[in-house]
Scaffold this motif. Structure first.
Motif, PDB file in Angstrom:
ATOM      1  N   ILE A  78      40.292  36.374  38.224  1.00  0.00           N
ATOM      2  CA  ILE A  78      39.942  37.781  38.464  1.00  0.00           C
ATOM      3  C   ILE A  78      39.370  38.054  39.843  1.00  0.00           C
ATOM      4  O   ILE A  78      38.860  39.149  40.093  1.00  0.00           O
ATOM      5  CB  ILE A  78      38.976  38.303  37.375  1.00  0.00           C
ATOM      6  CG1 ILE A  78      37.703  37.466  37.309  1.00  0.00           C
ATOM      7  CG2 ILE A  78      39.653  38.338  36.033  1.00  0.00           C
ATOM      8  CD1 ILE A  78      36.692  37.961  36.286  1.00  0.00           C
ATOM      9  N   GLY A  81      36.308  40.619  40.905  1.00  0.00           N
ATOM     10  CA  GLY A  81      36.048  41.670  39.926  1.00  0.00           C
ATOM     11  C   GLY A  81      34.609  41.624  39.442  1.00  0.00           C
ATOM     12  O   GLY A  81      33.865  40.677  39.721  1.00  0.00           O
ATOM     13  N   GLU A 250      39.575  44.407  39.976  1.00  0.00           N
ATOM     14  CA  GLU A 250      38.909  45.128  38.898  1.00  0.00           C
ATOM     15  C   GLU A 250      39.882  45.472  37.776  1.00  0.00           C
ATOM     16  O   GLU A 250      39.499  45.517  36.598  1.00  0.00           O
ATOM     17  CB  GLU A 250      38.238  46.402  39.421  1.00  0.00           C
ATOM     18  CG  GLU A 250      37.114  46.179  40.417  1.00  0.00           C
ATOM     19  CD  GLU A 250      35.907  45.436  39.856  1.00  0.00           C
ATOM     20  OE1 GLU A 250      35.952  44.994  38.685  1.00  0.00           O
ATOM     21  OE2 GLU A 250      34.916  45.287  40.594  1.00  0.00           O
ATOM     22  N   THR A 253      40.252  42.256  35.835  1.00  0.00           N
ATOM     23  CA  THR A 253      38.995  42.028  35.126  1.00  0.00           C
ATOM     24  C   THR A 253      38.896  42.917  33.900  1.00  0.00           C
ATOM     25  O   THR A 253      38.519  42.462  32.810  1.00  0.00           O
ATOM     26  CB  THR A 253      37.798  42.301  36.056  1.00  0.00           C
ATOM     27  OG1 THR A 253      37.842  41.400  37.159  1.00  0.00           O
ATOM     28  CG2 THR A 253      36.476  42.125  35.322  1.00  0.00           C
TER      29      THR A 253
END
Length: 445
Positions: A78, A81, A250, A253
């Motif tokens: 990720i 994130g 993001e 995530t």
């Protein structure tokens, strides 16, 4: 002062023989609420008491952050994130995103939860009529993946949902392996490496294409989903939007955190109901009395408190994240024990939620623990399924509302039943799981 704990070889042997989750439980019972393991030059410290949760997450949080322990998740899954970022970047991103995930903010998605679950009700009606056995974890993963992709990107096609779910699942599995340290560099063309790289490329390319498509159109035409909200968000101090890389990180995530943990919670809810018939009977009574056989609306949820109590008790006894880590950035003490800078502190919802000092009959599944009176009388950090303090999971309200809706709509119509002779074996592989899955048949009520 040094904490007691198993020696390294004992730790390695115990984890291999009994599994991480079970072995740590035996060490807790043997050594108490704080104990340590030395792994090379690094200290791994386990802290089970609610006071330790409060210490690390709130009163001394300046001494702890997400550093080396999250490198594999950061690198392979990720990026930067919200789950893995730290320092000023984390504070800025949290401030930007927090308004979207307040209790009021997530209410905008209640109708989406209801619509998507209605499709699952239709599917389960067919399964019930056929008497087909299903893997309930897969059923729950598919519905939560569908919901979060629609909430995030307004994705509607099942082909796209399956592709993204499977690709992110591949990335999660690779990141879990990387955390153990037993993997070959990505430039080595192993089957696992090639599969991971293809999955990552697919996810990154898909998100970039959605962002580019929106950039090419007028803002007034963008759908009202989480991605549009992130793209429109501006830093209060600088007025700057999120970068393309941060939008991607993001997005991944949100998908990762927004479907897997809720899918686990709902999977464990069906296990809990199947093994606690009196709880199921009381849940059905509430659903029948309030809804009278009709489909629920968002306004009905506040009149279904016992269903929410069931969700909270699932999160207590079977938290999807049984452990989480905070890295010590400065020397500290927990319960009088030394915590050197660089140590990894493992906090455990799984075992804190079973602490006999704070929970009567902790292994018993009892939704009545969640009446307002009993909840308010409890230690403020005896329950932390979404972590605690400023770094509590930003999606906790989203997950609770989604779980509440799914439980209400599905339990109203169906009673999943365990395969005869099924025996659970709880394991930890990043998140909490059941070895061998959860085979069930769907029975119509």
């Amino acid at each position: 002062m040094r904490t007691p704990g198993p020696r390294l070889l004992q730790f390695i042997h115990g984890v291999r023989k009994r599994g991480f989750l079970d072995f740590i439980g035996t060490q807790w019972r043997e050594h108490g609420d704080v104990f340590q393991v030395r792994i090379g030059r690094r200290t791994l410290l386990f802290a089970m008491h609610p006071d330790a949760v409060e210490h690390v997450s709130v009163s001394h949080r300046q001494n702890y952050d997400k550093r080396a322990s999250y490198d594999s998740v950061r690198k392979y899954l990720i990026g930067d994130g919200l789950v893995t970022s730290s320092g000023e970047l984390w504070r800025r991103q949290r401030k930007l995103m927090a308004p979207f995930f307040t209790p009021k903010g997530v209410q905008t998605y209640a109708d989406l939860f209801i619509r998507d679950c209605a499709r699952l009700v239709e599917r389960w009606q067919e399964l019930a009529a056929a008497g087909t056995e299903v893997e309930i974890a897969e059923e729950m993963t598919l519905i939560t993946a569908s919901i979060i992709l629609k909430a995030m990107f307004s994705t509607e096609t099942m082909e796209s949902i399956h592709q993204m779910k499977d690709a992110v699942g591949t990335m999660i599995a690779f990141a879990d392996t990387a955390m153990t340290g037993f993997y070959l560099p990505l430039w080595v063309p192993t089957t696992k490496n090639r599969r991971y790289l293809a999955a990552r490329e697919m996810v990154h390319r898909s998100i970039a294409a959605v962002i580019a498509q929106r950039r090419a159109t007028d803002e007034s035409t963008w759908p009202d989903d989480l991605l549009s909200r992130l793209m429109k968000a501006r830093d209060e101090e600088t007025g700057q939007p999120m970068s393309e890389v941060l939008l991607r990180d993001e997005s991944i995530t949100t998908f990762f955190a927004g479907h897997e943990t809720t899918a686990r919670t709902m999977t464990f809810a069906w296990y809990a109901l199947a093994t606690n018939p009196k709880v199921t009977e009381r849940l059905h009574e509430e659903l029948d009395r309030v809804l009278g056989g009709r489909a629920p609306t968002a306004d009905d949820l506040r009149r279904l408190p016992y269903a929410l109590q069931v969700v909270k008790e699932v999160l207590r006894l079977y938290p999807a994240a049984p452990f989480y880590v905070r890295d010590a950035v400065a020397a500290d003490k927990i319960a009088g024990f030394d915590v050197p800078a660089g140590a990894a502190v493992m906090l455990s919802p799984y075992y804190t939620h079973r602490h006999p000092q704070f929970w009567d009959d902790p292994e018993v599944f009892d939704p009545d623990r969640w009446t307002r009176e009993r909840e308010s009388a409890r230690h403020g950090h005896a329950y932390h399924p979404f972590a605690a303090g400023p770094r509590i999971c930003i999606g906790n309200n989203f997950s609770l509302l989604e779980s509440h809706v799914l439980l209400v709509m599905l339990a109203q119509r169906f009673t999943p039943r365990l395969r005869p002779g099924y025996e659970p074996r709880w394991v930890m592989q990043g998140t909490l799981g059941l070895a061998g899955g959860l085979p069930m048949t769907i029975a119509a009520r």
